[in-house]
Design an enzyme around this catalytic site. Structure first.
Site: not given
Ligand code: ZN
Ligand code: NAG
Length: 331
Positions: A22, A27, A66, A69, A81, A137, A141, A147, A170, A174
């Site tokens: 996103w 977000h 994000d 991770r 996610h 978060h 997502d 997602h 994708h 986002d």
């Molecule tokens: Zn994420």
């Protein structure tokens, strides 16, 4: 040398605006919308956990997950996610917890886990803080349709161009399409977009449907609740993301009519995510959504209850799960 390179990686990633799910803009906007709908008790609950009394207390932590991770400490959280729905768009869209939530977890199991951990008094301050940051978060997502889709790793391997830039399907959902709509990705841009969408929820186009967004929400059953959100979001893969299949978008420039059709869905999903995040945080902090919840119309099918079965770790992995593993759990 190798070590300093490794340490620099998260910083480099952090410095790339819009590199994430996103994107930063999406977000942060979800977080600001939620801030506009939480009760004062919820605001205090969150500000105390985050040790942040600023006016951006949720937005400030909305993209932490994000960054985390991509660290070695946080790599376990990469599968949290998304949920890779192994459905068959555009002819059939659906999400099945037992089929789609892999043995390493998914966004649905993560929402359950961190909902219980954020109120677990036996955990350290740091772990409670992380739990809240993840909730903020992941509820974002789960509202991005790709997602909730396994096909072509959530569209990551479908190459497209957008405004002349080579990217993938994708990524435009986002980041590129939200940023084109809003014209930037700063906290200020997010706050402005959140204000517009908050007005739509309160008195505008969304005001008559917002109570239906909370239909079925149940703090005692986070899996069923989050599966409802995932199913809702995944339906847009068939209707809007890939209505004519992969071949219709692959290699195409999508900044024209594709973008125009996608925008209303992006706005709706960001608005829903912020509103549902506020309701979920209110439930966690106060036991009530603090918002009007539509009852299900008589005879309406309930969100199907989810049976959580003991996982068979020996089970053969599906081609989609193998592809995701090979791809490295990126968004
Ligand atoms: Zn994420
Ligand atoms: C729940 O979260 C903790 C802390 O991040 C993690 O160690 C654990 O594996 C998670 N459990 C599940 C089932 O996702």
């Amino acid at each position: 040398m190798a070590k300093s390179l490794f340490l620099a990686a998260p910083l480099i990633l952090q410095a790339l605006p819009g590199a994430f799910a996103w994107g930063t803009l999406g977000h942060d906007t979800v977080a600001y919308i939620a801030q506009n709908f939480v009760t004062s008790a919820t605001k205090t609950f969150c500000q105390n956990i985050l040790a942040d009394t600023s006016t951006s207390y949720l937005a400030n932590v909305a993209t932490w997950a994000d960054t985390y991770r991509y660290t070695s400490e946080g790599s376990f959280s990469a599968p949290y996610h998304f949920i890779d729905a192994e459905d068959d768009p555009p002819s059939s869209c659906n999400v099945d917890y037992n089929r789609d939530c892999g043995s390493g977890g998914c966004v649905v199991s993560a929402i359950q886990n961190y909902t219980s951990r954020v109120v677990d008094t036996s955990l350290s301050t740091t772990e409670v803080q992380k739990a809240l940051k993840w909730i903020v978060h992941f509820i974002g997502d789960i509202h991005q349709p790709l997602h909730d889709e396994a096909l072509d790793i959530g569209g990551n391997t479908i190459d497209v161009t957008f405004d002349g830039t080579s990217t993938n399907l994708h990524h435009i959902w986002d980041t590129n399409m939200p940023e084109k709509l809003v014209g930037g990705y700063t906290l200020t841009d997010a706050k402005t977009w959140a204000k517009t969408l908050t007005t739509s929820i309160k008195t505008g186009a969304y005001s008559s449907q917002k109570s239906s967004w909370l239909s079925g929400i149940n703090i005692d059953d986070p899996i069923t609740t989050a599966m409802g959100w995932a199913t809702d979001s995944n339906a847009y893969v068939c209707s809007t993301v890939l209505p004519d299949g992969v071949s219709a978008v692959s290699g195409q420039e999508l900044d024209g009519s594709y973008y125009t059709t996608a925008v209303p869905v992006i706005e709706l999903q960001i608005a829903k995510a912020g509103y549902r995040l506020a309701a979920w945080l209110n439930l966690i902090a106060t036991g009530s959504t603090g918002l009007k919840v539509a009852s299900k119309p008589r005879g309406a099918p309930m969100i199907e209850a989810v049976k959580v079965m003991p996982r068979d770790f020996e089970a053969e992995m599906s081609p989609a799960k193998l592809a995701r593993m090979a791809y490295g759990h990126k968004c």
